[in-house]
Design a protein around this motif. Sequence first.
Motif, mmCIF file in Angstrom:
data_model
loop_
_atom_site.group_PDB
_atom_site.id
_atom_site.type_symbol
_atom_site.label_atom_id
_atom_site.label_comp_id
_atom_site.label_asym_id
_atom_site.label_seq_id
_atom_site.Cartn_x
_atom_site.Cartn_y
_atom_site.Cartn_z
ATOM 1 N N ALA A 160 0.806 -1.223 0.000
ATOM 2 C CA ALA A 160 0.000 0.000 0.000
ATOM 3 C C ALA A 160 0.838 1.271 0.000
ATOM 4 C CB ALA A 160 -0.932 0.007 1.205
ATOM 5 N N ARG A 161 2.139 1.164 0.066
ATOM 6 C CA ARG A 161 2.987 2.353 0.203
ATOM 7 C C ARG A 161 2.968 3.295 -0.995
ATOM 8 N NH1 ARG A 161 8.006 -0.670 3.360
ATOM 9 N NH2 ARG A 161 6.685 -1.396 5.082
ATOM 10 N N PRO A 162 2.747 2.816 -2.235
ATOM 11 C CA PRO A 162 2.592 3.797 -3.315
ATOM 12 C C PRO A 162 1.461 4.786 -3.051
ATOM 13 C CG PRO A 162 2.989 1.626 -4.235
ATOM 14 C CD PRO A 162 2.779 1.429 -2.757
ATOM 15 N N VAL A 163 0.407 4.324 -2.376
ATOM 16 C CA VAL A 163 -0.727 5.190 -2.055
ATOM 17 C C VAL A 163 -0.349 6.183 -0.967
ATOM 18 C CG1 VAL A 163 -3.112 5.257 -1.217
ATOM 19 C CG2 VAL A 163 -2.361 3.388 -2.716
ATOM 20 N N THR A 164 0.268 5.709 0.102
ATOM 21 C CA THR A 164 0.493 6.551 1.271
ATOM 22 C C THR A 164 1.704 7.468 1.156
ATOM 23 O OG1 THR A 164 1.608 4.665 2.351
ATOM 24 C CG2 THR A 164 -0.730 5.020 2.842
ATOM 25 N N LEU A 165 2.484 7.333 0.095
ATOM 26 C CA LEU A 165 3.562 8.290 -0.146
ATOM 27 C C LEU A 165 3.032 9.721 -0.165
ATOM 28 C CD1 LEU A 165 5.688 6.573 -2.933
ATOM 29 C CD2 LEU A 165 6.525 7.274 -0.683
ATOM 30 N N ALA A 166 1.836 9.909 -0.694
ATOM 31 C CA ALA A 166 1.265 11.258 -0.768
ATOM 32 C C ALA A 166 1.040 11.834 0.618
ATOM 33 C CB ALA A 166 -0.047 11.232 -1.555
ATOM 34 N N ALA A 167 0.668 10.988 1.581
ATOM 35 C CA ALA A 167 0.470 11.458 2.951
ATOM 36 C C ALA A 167 1.795 11.850 3.576
ATOM 37 C CB ALA A 167 -0.220 10.380 3.781
ATOM 38 N N ARG A 168 2.805 11.017 3.381
ATOM 39 C CA ARG A 168 4.124 11.306 3.946
ATOM 40 C C ARG A 168 4.663 12.641 3.409
ATOM 41 N NH1 ARG A 168 7.698 12.229 7.303
ATOM 42 N NH2 ARG A 168 9.651 11.081 7.395
ATOM 43 N N LEU A 169 4.515 12.860 2.102
ATOM 44 C CA LEU A 169 5.078 14.057 1.509
ATOM 45 C C LEU A 169 4.239 15.299 1.795
ATOM 46 C CD1 LEU A 169 6.466 12.797 -1.888
ATOM 47 C CD2 LEU A 169 7.611 13.028 0.311
ATOM 48 N N ALA A 170 2.920 15.173 1.805
ATOM 49 C CA ALA A 170 2.083 16.333 2.119
ATOM 50 C C ALA A 170 2.345 16.811 3.531
ATOM 51 C CB ALA A 170 0.610 15.975 1.946
ATOM 52 N N ALA A 171 2.507 15.858 4.441
ATOM 53 C CA ALA A 171 2.813 16.226 5.816
ATOM 54 C C ALA A 171 4.201 16.843 5.904
ATOM 55 C CB ALA A 171 2.707 14.989 6.707
ATOM 56 N N ARG A 172 5.152 16.263 5.204
ATOM 57 C CA ARG A 172 6.516 16.772 5.240
ATOM 58 C C ARG A 172 6.619 18.168 4.624
ATOM 59 N NH1 ARG A 172 11.113 16.129 8.164
ATOM 60 N NH2 ARG A 172 12.563 17.568 7.182
ATOM 61 N N ASP A 173 5.770 18.447 3.643
ATOM 62 C CA ASP A 173 5.844 19.738 2.957
ATOM 63 C C ASP A 173 5.463 20.902 3.852
ATOM 64 O OD1 ASP A 173 6.801 18.639 0.666
ATOM 65 O OD2 ASP A 173 4.882 18.622 -0.388
ATOM 66 N N LEU A 174 4.867 20.635 5.002
ATOM 67 C CA LEU A 174 4.633 21.697 5.965
ATOM 68 C C LEU A 174 5.925 22.072 6.690
ATOM 69 C CD1 LEU A 174 1.222 20.731 7.585
ATOM 70 C CD2 LEU A 174 1.692 22.679 6.112
ATOM 71 N N ALA A 175 6.900 21.179 6.648
ATOM 72 C CA ALA A 175 8.151 21.415 7.358
ATOM 73 C C ALA A 175 9.215 22.048 6.471
ATOM 74 C CB ALA A 175 8.683 20.099 7.936
ATOM 75 N N GLU A 176 9.194 21.715 5.180
ATOM 76 C CA GLU A 176 10.204 22.261 4.278
ATOM 77 C C GLU A 176 9.675 22.226 2.863
ATOM 78 O OE1 GLU A 176 13.378 19.092 3.182
ATOM 79 O OE2 GLU A 176 13.077 18.949 5.329
ATOM 80 N N PRO A 177 10.192 23.058 1.975
ATOM 81 C CA PRO A 177 9.664 23.142 0.611
ATOM 82 C C PRO A 177 10.030 21.923 -0.222
ATOM 83 C CG PRO A 177 11.587 24.549 0.852
ATOM 84 C CD PRO A 177 11.245 24.049 2.231
ATOM 85 N N GLU A 178 9.342 21.817 -1.342
ATOM 86 C CA GLU A 178 9.634 20.733 -2.274
ATOM 87 C C GLU A 178 11.063 20.862 -2.807
ATOM 88 O OE1 GLU A 178 6.800 20.177 -5.327
ATOM 89 O OE2 GLU A 178 5.082 20.491 -4.024
ATOM 90 N N GLY A 179 11.643 19.706 -3.140
ATOM 91 C CA GLY A 179 12.957 19.704 -3.749
ATOM 92 C C GLY A 179 14.114 19.715 -2.774
ATOM 93 N N THR A 180 13.837 19.731 -1.482
ATOM 94 C CA THR A 180 14.919 19.745 -0.498
ATOM 95 C C THR A 180 15.360 18.319 -0.182
ATOM 96 O OG1 THR A 180 13.304 19.772 1.286
ATOM 97 C CG2 THR A 180 14.134 21.892 0.532
ATOM 98 N N PRO A 181 16.602 18.137 0.284
ATOM 99 C CA PRO A 181 17.085 16.777 0.577
ATOM 100 C C PRO A 181 16.244 16.043 1.610
ATOM 101 C CG PRO A 181 18.910 18.327 0.485
ATOM 102 C CD PRO A 181 17.661 19.146 0.434
ATOM 103 N N GLY A 182 15.769 16.757 2.633
ATOM 104 C CA GLY A 182 14.965 16.105 3.658
ATOM 105 C C GLY A 182 13.679 15.515 3.117
ATOM 106 N N ARG A 183 13.094 16.201 2.151
ATOM 107 C CA ARG A 183 11.865 15.689 1.546
ATOM 108 C C ARG A 183 12.153 14.420 0.741
ATOM 109 N NH1 ARG A 183 8.347 16.280 -2.970
ATOM 110 N NH2 ARG A 183 6.192 16.668 -2.330
ATOM 111 N N ALA A 184 13.238 14.431 0.002
ATOM 112 C CA ALA A 184 13.604 13.243 -0.764
ATOM 113 C C ALA A 184 13.888 12.064 0.154
ATOM 114 C CB ALA A 184 14.819 13.537 -1.640
ATOM 115 N N LEU A 185 14.542 12.330 1.263
ATOM 116 C CA LEU A 185 14.820 11.261 2.229
ATOM 117 C C LEU A 185 13.546 10.738 2.861
ATOM 118 C CD1 LEU A 185 18.015 12.688 3.971
ATOM 119 C CD2 LEU A 185 17.889 10.707 2.435
ATOM 120 N N ALA A 186 12.595 11.627 3.097
ATOM 121 C CA ALA A 186 11.316 11.197 3.665
ATOM 122 C C ALA A 186 10.607 10.229 2.721
ATOM 123 C CB ALA A 186 10.430 12.402 3.949
ATOM 124 N N LEU A 187 10.648 10.527 1.426
ATOM 125 C CA LEU A 187 10.033 9.652 0.433
ATOM 126 C C LEU A 187 10.708 8.285 0.413
ATOM 127 C CD1 LEU A 187 8.442 10.334 -2.811
ATOM 128 C CD2 LEU A 187 10.569 9.076 -3.046
#
Length: 206
Positions: A160-187
């Motif tokens: 089910a992780r292809p589905v929930t990736l959107a939740a992980r990234l949407a939540a992470r995007d409140l912490a830092e902008p798109e394209g940052t290393p932390g966001r890529a690591l979160a994915l």
Amino acid sequence: MLHHFPSALRPAIVALWAIDEAMWAAIAAASQPALAGIKLAWWREALARLDHDPAPPEPRLRAVADHIVSRGVSGSDVAGIEEGWAALLDPVPDADRVLLRGQRLFAIEARLLGVEDPLLPEAGSLFALSDAMRRRLGDFGQARRALLGDLRGRRVGRAARPVTLAARLAARDLAEPEGTPGRALALLGHRFHGRITGADYPARRE
């Protein structure tokens, strides 16, 4: 995120999110909430008609008919995401209605993918609230923190992780902008361990 889905499903995933984006555009472009409500209602009704009428020339509706309805998901199911968007037009949006958008998006993707997971409703809810806050469409901090607490330390099943990736990234995007290393690591981390929250994830950013 699209490449995490099987190639045969990607047109359906693209079609689903194109509808979601069209509903967001209805809100973003409208000068008054009432006008946005009319546009959202048009999308809802047009999608529901796909269950008994041929698709009209509108390309996004044709894509839903060709790639989603053809796989056994009804147009009415896709239309259900409109309620979550419509809730954001209220002077004080109801978080319980806003989160329906994420729950229904994730349920459709999971059905297309042929997977089930008990965390999908909560993950979808977190996605919807986080995404609405990122777009500055409301303050859902209390409901969001409750979901973070419920999800902390729990793992989504690998299928089910292809589905929930959107939740992980949407939540992470409140912490830092798109394209940052932390966001890529979160994915990458979510694909590996299945957690939507983690040590790198702030409990709140309101």
